[in-house]
Write an enzyme that holds these catalytic residues in place. Structure first.
Site, PDB file in Angstrom:
ATOM      1  N   GLY A   1      18.285   5.296  24.818  1.00 21.02           N
ATOM      2  CA  GLY A   1      17.118   5.092  25.674  1.00 21.02           C
ATOM      3  C   GLY A   1      16.206   4.009  25.128  1.00 21.02           C
TER       4      GLY A   1
ATOM      5  CB  CYS B   1      24.477  11.571  35.820  1.00 21.04           C
ATOM      6  SG  CYS B   1      24.225  10.494  37.246  1.00 21.04           S
TER       7      CYS B   1
ATOM      8  N   GLY C   1      22.305   0.797  26.583  1.00 21.41           N
ATOM      9  CA  GLY C   1      22.721   0.787  27.986  1.00 21.41           C
ATOM     10  C   GLY C   1      22.264  -0.468  28.693  1.00 21.41           C
ATOM     11  NE  ARG C   2      17.724   1.376  31.337  1.00 23.27           N
ATOM     12  CZ  ARG C   2      16.495   1.863  31.322  1.00 23.27           C
ATOM     13  NH1 ARG C   2      15.745   1.740  32.385  1.00 23.27           N
ATOM     14  NH2 ARG C   2      16.018   2.481  30.256  1.00 23.27           N
TER      15      ARG C   2
HETATM   16  C1  LIG Z   1      23.813   1.280  36.182  1.00 27.88           C
HETATM   17  C2  LIG Z   1      23.821   2.486  35.298  1.00 27.88           C
HETATM   18  C3  LIG Z   1      24.907   3.349  35.317  1.00 27.88           C
HETATM   19  C4  LIG Z   1      24.937   4.476  34.490  1.00 27.88           C
HETATM   20  N1  LIG Z   1      26.038   5.264  34.499  1.00 27.88           N
HETATM   21  C5  LIG Z   1      26.133   6.299  33.597  1.00 27.88           C
HETATM   22  C6  LIG Z   1      27.330   7.052  33.475  1.00 27.88           C
HETATM   23  O1  LIG Z   1      28.347   6.801  34.152  1.00 27.88           O
HETATM   24  N2  LIG Z   1      27.342   8.067  32.569  1.00 27.88           N
HETATM   25  C7  LIG Z   1      26.252   8.372  31.784  1.00 27.88           C
HETATM   26  O2  LIG Z   1      26.303   9.283  30.972  1.00 27.88           O
HETATM   27  N3  LIG Z   1      25.116   7.656  31.874  1.00 27.88           N
HETATM   28  C8  LIG Z   1      25.045   6.618  32.734  1.00 27.88           C
HETATM   29  N4  LIG Z   1      23.920   5.854  32.778  1.00 27.88           N
HETATM   30  C9  LIG Z   1      22.835   6.113  31.813  1.00 27.88           C
HETATM   31  C10 LIG Z   1      23.041   5.278  30.534  1.00 27.88           C
HETATM   32  O3  LIG Z   1      24.242   5.618  29.892  1.00 27.88           O
HETATM   33  C11 LIG Z   1      21.879   5.466  29.553  1.00 27.88           C
HETATM   34  O4  LIG Z   1      21.835   6.804  29.176  1.00 27.88           O
HETATM   35  C12 LIG Z   1      20.541   5.074  30.150  1.00 27.88           C
HETATM   36  O5  LIG Z   1      20.619   3.855  30.845  1.00 27.88           O
HETATM   37  C13 LIG Z   1      19.450   4.973  29.071  1.00 27.88           C
HETATM   38  O6  LIG Z   1      19.785   4.000  28.104  1.00 27.88           O
HETATM   39  P1  LIG Z   1      19.141   2.505  28.137  1.00 27.88           P
HETATM   40  O7  LIG Z   1      17.648   2.668  28.102  1.00 27.88           O
HETATM   41  O8  LIG Z   1      19.694   1.846  26.906  1.00 27.88           O
HETATM   42  O9  LIG Z   1      19.582   1.883  29.414  1.00 27.88           O
HETATM   43  C14 LIG Z   1      23.857   4.748  33.623  1.00 27.88           C
HETATM   44  C15 LIG Z   1      22.761   3.883  33.617  1.00 27.88           C
HETATM   45  C16 LIG Z   1      22.730   2.767  34.429  1.00 27.88           C
HETATM   46  C17 LIG Z   1      21.544   1.838  34.372  1.00 27.88           C
END
Ligand SMILES: Cc1cc2nc3c(=O)[nH]c(=O)nc-3n(C[C@H](O)[C@H](O)[C@H](O)COP(=O)(O)O)c2cc1C
Length: 323
Positions: free
Chosen positions: A205, A106, A228-229
């Site tokens: 990612g 994070c 994630g997103r």
């Molecule tokens: C709203 C939001 C909250 C997140 N909270 C966490 C979290 O609590 N723990 C964590 O390891 N990553 C957290 N992340 C990161 C995601 O787990 C992920 O690593 C990141 O969004 C990249 O993946 P994506 O491109 O599929 O979104 C968060 C991301 C977003 C957008």
């Protein structure tokens, strides 16, 4: 058939599609919905280890999981090996997750200022202490979720160290902490990490559709994918990716009604598990209206609404207008 079974510790998952831990997103209801659509493992939002052991144990554990919620992982955030160990023991005893993950990625200032999240990556010796301390104390498998570092060699070193400390899985988001969410996820570094260690590596990612999922799996050779997103307001993505990896064929585009149907199912689950009042409903409704025709207008209207029923009605009538 590109979908593989991912094994973490002694748990063999039916596939290798994971829902990312996301604060304010991956509550129990949302995780259940993603699971219904084929997510093989879901993680709780990060839980602050210090808060868990010092203050809000009951509040933090309330509505966190349920019998239906299996398999799930719990993610902890902290920087003290002792607090993380104590918190993890509590989690193990009370929740019995498949895996306990440590947040080492994070980049938010409020987290890194306290030496947690991605700030840990600057202190390899603490990373080792945290993971080995957890591994020595827990029966539950331990994993870590990291971001890449500026130089590939640094990323490989952290990955080796996490493996050496006894973690049984590693998730890698292919961006540095400094990047936050800019640029794109570096699949090359994720692949290098996968080739460096023997534990399962999960690529994370920018996995946003069937093609990016297939490409990430093939390019990195990783054991799993974490979304994630792209799942926010769109839990059906797991069904789409799963179907594609299993059959090589893409499903038809979603009917316009899907988003509000999913939103309604989500609200029902939030109500059923008594967590409706603890979420920001309007914000979540915005995610479920993404891509709908006239979504800007719908979003503006949602801002003026207070309760779930009127938001659902608005979404329904907005969809009807399109036919
Ligand atoms: C709203 C939001 C909250 C997140 N909270 C966490 C979290 O609590 N723990 C964590 O390891 N990553 C957290 N992340 C990161 C995601 O787990 C992920 O690593 C990141 O969004 C990249 O993946 P994506 O491109 O599929 O979104 C968060 C991301 C977003 C957008």
């Amino acid at each position: 058939m590109k979908l593989k079974k991912l094994t973490i510790g002694s748990t063999e998952l039916p596939g290798n599609l994971l829902l990312a831990p996301m604060a304010d997103v991956t509550n129990l209801a949302f995780r259940l919905l993603c699971r219904q659509y084929g997510a093989d493992l879901t993680y709780t939002e990060m839980i602050n280890a210090d808060a868990l052991i010092n203050e809000n144990r009951k509040a933090l554990m309330k509505g966190l999981t349920d019998q239906e919620d299996w398999p799930f992982g719990v993610q902890l955030v902290g920087n003290s090996p002792e607090s993380l160990r104590e918190a993890a023991l509590l989690v193990e005893e009370e929740l019995r997750p498949v895996v306990i993950d440590v947040n080492m990625g994070c980049p938010a200032k409020c987290i890194t200022r306290a030496g947690c999240g991605s700030a840990l990556l600057k202190s390899p010796e603490i990373v080792h202490k945290i993971i080995s301390g957890l591994v020595d104390s827990l029966e539950t498998p331990v994993s870590a979720k990291v971001r890449i570092l500026g130089r590939e060699e640094e990323s490989l070193e952290i990955a080796r160290l996490i493996e050496d400390a006894g973690a049984l899985a590693l998730t890698v988001h292919g961006r540095t902490a400094e990047q936050m969410y800019s640029g794109s996820s570096d699949l090359g570094q994720i692949r290098a990490i996968k080739n460096e260690v023997s534990i399962p590596v999960i690529a994370n990612g920018d996995i946003r559709d069937e093609e990016s999922a297939e490409h990430a799996l093939e390019f990195t050779g990783c054991d799993g994918l974490m979304v994630g997103r792209a799942a926010m307001g769109n839990p059906f993505i797991f069904w789409r990716i799963r179907h594609y990896l299993e059959t090589g064929e893409k499903l038809e585009p979603d009917p316009r009604t899907r988003q509000f149907e999913d939103f309604e199912a989500y609200i029902n689950l939030l109500e059923e598990y008594g967590i409706l009042s603890s979420i920001n409903l309007r914000m979540q409704a915005q995610w479920f209206t993404k891509g709908l025709h006239g979504s800007r207008h719908i979003r503006e209207k949602i801002n003026g609404l207070k309760d779930a029923k009127s938001i659902i009605e608005l979404m329904k009538s907005s969809c009807r207008k399109e036919y």
